[in-house]
Design an enzyme around this catalytic site. Structure first.
Site, mmCIF file in Angstrom:
data_model
loop_
_atom_site.group_PDB
_atom_site.id
_atom_site.type_symbol
_atom_site.label_atom_id
_atom_site.label_comp_id
_atom_site.label_asym_id
_atom_site.label_seq_id
_atom_site.Cartn_x
_atom_site.Cartn_y
_atom_site.Cartn_z
ATOM 1 N N HIS A 153 1.230 -1.206 -0.038
ATOM 2 C CA HIS A 153 0.047 -0.152 -0.070
ATOM 3 C C HIS A 153 0.695 1.114 -0.167
ATOM 4 O O HIS A 153 0.200 2.263 -0.658
ATOM 5 C CB HIS A 153 -1.053 -0.167 1.368
ATOM 6 C CG HIS A 153 -2.168 -0.607 1.050
ATOM 7 N ND1 HIS A 153 -2.433 -1.368 2.009
ATOM 8 C CD2 HIS A 153 -3.177 -1.691 0.387
ATOM 9 C CE1 HIS A 153 -3.194 -2.793 2.712
ATOM 10 N NE2 HIS A 153 -3.903 -2.242 1.253
ATOM 11 N N LYS A 171 -16.711 -7.304 5.218
ATOM 12 C CA LYS A 171 -15.299 -7.251 5.613
ATOM 13 C C LYS A 171 -15.498 -7.918 6.909
ATOM 14 O O LYS A 171 -15.404 -6.446 7.720
ATOM 15 C CB LYS A 171 -14.401 -7.430 4.568
ATOM 16 C CG LYS A 171 -14.428 -7.303 3.305
ATOM 17 C CD LYS A 171 -13.105 -6.646 3.042
ATOM 18 C CE LYS A 171 -12.442 -6.702 1.044
ATOM 19 N NZ LYS A 171 -11.606 -6.179 0.835
ATOM 20 N N ARG A 198 -2.381 -5.878 -8.825
ATOM 21 C CA ARG A 198 -1.708 -7.002 -8.469
ATOM 22 C C ARG A 198 -1.653 -7.908 -9.406
ATOM 23 O O ARG A 198 -0.193 -7.910 -10.125
ATOM 24 C CB ARG A 198 -1.174 -7.339 -6.968
ATOM 25 C CG ARG A 198 -1.091 -7.072 -5.464
ATOM 26 C CD ARG A 198 -1.957 -7.472 -4.460
ATOM 27 N NE ARG A 198 -2.934 -7.407 -3.969
ATOM 28 C CZ ARG A 198 -3.381 -7.040 -3.357
ATOM 29 N NH1 ARG A 198 -3.544 -7.441 -2.186
ATOM 30 N NH2 ARG A 198 -4.987 -7.150 -3.951
ATOM 31 N N SER A 202 -3.221 -7.606 2.608
ATOM 32 C CA SER A 202 -3.674 -7.292 4.407
ATOM 33 C C SER A 202 -3.904 -8.587 4.884
ATOM 34 O O SER A 202 -3.393 -9.417 5.733
ATOM 35 C CB SER A 202 -4.705 -6.560 4.563
ATOM 36 O OG SER A 202 -3.839 -5.445 3.869
HETATM 37 P P1 ADP Z 1 -10.115 -3.071 -0.787
HETATM 38 O O1 ADP Z 1 -10.219 -4.428 0.378
HETATM 39 O O2 ADP Z 1 -10.725 -2.602 -1.209
HETATM 40 O O3 ADP Z 1 -8.634 -4.260 -1.967
HETATM 41 P P2 ADP Z 1 -6.944 -2.977 -0.078
HETATM 42 O O4 ADP Z 1 -6.444 -2.792 1.566
HETATM 43 O O5 ADP Z 1 -6.728 -4.433 -0.219
HETATM 44 O O6 ADP Z 1 -8.284 -3.066 -0.864
HETATM 45 O O7 ADP Z 1 -6.159 -2.029 -0.799
HETATM 46 C C1 ADP Z 1 -6.134 -1.319 -1.409
HETATM 47 C C2 ADP Z 1 -5.493 -0.876 -2.272
HETATM 48 O O8 ADP Z 1 -4.217 -1.370 -2.657
HETATM 49 C C3 ADP Z 1 -6.568 -1.840 -4.333
HETATM 50 O O9 ADP Z 1 -6.572 -1.279 -4.870
HETATM 51 C C4 ADP Z 1 -5.368 -2.984 -3.651
HETATM 52 O O10 ADP Z 1 -5.116 -3.334 -5.138
HETATM 53 C C5 ADP Z 1 -4.198 -1.906 -3.601
HETATM 54 N N1 ADP Z 1 -3.314 -2.881 -3.336
HETATM 55 C C6 ADP Z 1 -2.724 -3.792 -1.624
HETATM 56 N N2 ADP Z 1 -1.882 -4.292 -1.527
HETATM 57 C C7 ADP Z 1 -0.959 -4.104 -2.793
HETATM 58 C C8 ADP Z 1 -0.136 -4.556 -2.982
HETATM 59 N N3 ADP Z 1 0.569 -5.533 -2.615
HETATM 60 N N4 ADP Z 1 0.616 -3.898 -4.536
HETATM 61 C C9 ADP Z 1 -0.180 -3.284 -5.005
HETATM 62 N N5 ADP Z 1 -1.415 -2.758 -4.609
HETATM 63 C C10 ADP Z 1 -1.506 -3.255 -3.337
#
Ligand code: ADP
Length: 162
Positions: free
Chosen positions: A19, A43, A92, A130
Site C-alpha cells: 500500500h 468484511k 497486483r 493484508s
Molecule cells: P480492498 O479491500 O478494497 O481490496 P485493500 O486495502 O486490500 O483494499 O487495498 C487497497 C488498494 O491497494 C487496492 O487497490 C489494492 O489492489 C491495492 N493493493 C493492496 N496491496 C497491494 C500490493 N501489495 N501492491 C499493490 N497494490 C496493492
C-alpha cells in the site's frame, strides 16, 4: 492553481508496504493523496477503522501531502465531497484486474469528472496483501519485511505474540 487531489480508498486492514509503495508513487502524480479507509460491513476486520487510520498516520510519518480519513457509502460521493479528481488503485495480478475494471467503469458512469489511476505493484510487493499478512502473523510468522514496524508491533499485540 487548483490542487490535484486523489483518493486512495481501501480496507487497509492493516496497511502494508505494498500500500505504502502505491501511495508514495501516487504522490508523484498529484499534490495531495487522501488515504480513505472504507467502512465495510461485509468484511470482518481485524483492526477497527480508528486503529487502521492510526496505523496509516504513523506509517506516513507526518507527510503533509497525505491526509488520512474514512468514508461510508459510495466512493463517488466521497470523492465529490472532498473535491478530488482522481482515485488511485493498486494492481497486483490478473485477479485484481477484473474487479478493479468493473469498479472503475461503474464509478466513471456514476461520476464523469472522476478518473481512476491504476498503478502496477512493484516486484517486491506483488505477493503482499493484508489478508496474507494477517494469516502469517496469526501463526507467528515474521512479517517485518512486508509491513511498517508499527504494524508489525500491533499485529503481535493482537495475536498476543511475545
Ligand atoms: P480492498 O479491500 O478494497 O481490496 P485493500 O486495502 O486490500 O483494499 O487495498 C487497497 C488498494 O491497494 C487496492 O487497490 C489494492 O489492489 C491495492 N493493493 C493492496 N496491496 C497491494 C500490493 N501489495 N501492491 C499493490 N497494490 C496493492
Amino acid at each position: 492553481m487548483r490542487q490535484r487531489i486523489a483518493v486512495y480508498p481501501g480496507s487497509f486492514d492493516p496497511i502494508t508496504n505494498g500500500h505504502l509503495d502505491i501511495l508514495m508513487r501516487g504522490l508523484e502524480l498529484v499534490d495531495v493523496v487522501i488515504v480513505a479507509v472504507a467502512h465495510n460491513i461485509e468484511k470482518r476486520a481485524l483492526f477497527s477503522v480508528e486503529e487502521r487510520k492510526e496505523l496509516i498516520r504513523e506509517s506516513v510519518n507526518g507527510n503533509e501531502n497525505v491526509i488520512v480519513d474514512s468514508f461510508e457509502g459510495l466512493l463517488v460521493d466521497y470523492v465529490k465531497k472532498v473535491n478530488a479528481r482522481f482515485v488511485i488503485r493498486g494492481l497486483r495480478a490478473m485477479s485484481d484486474f477484473e474487479y478493479e475494471f468493473q469498479m472503475a467503469s461503474m464509478n466513471r458512469n456514476l461520476n464523469k469528472d472522476m478518473d481512476t489511476i491504476f498503478m502496477m505493484t512493484s516486484k517486491d510487493y506483488f505477493f503482499i496483501s493484508s489478508r496474507t499478512i494477517k494469516e502469517v502473523a496469526g501463526f507467528g510468522g515474521c512479517v517485518a519485511d512486508f509491513v511498517p514496524p508499527i504494524v508489525e508491533k500491533r499485529l503481535k499485540e493482537k495475536f498476543s505474540i511475545k
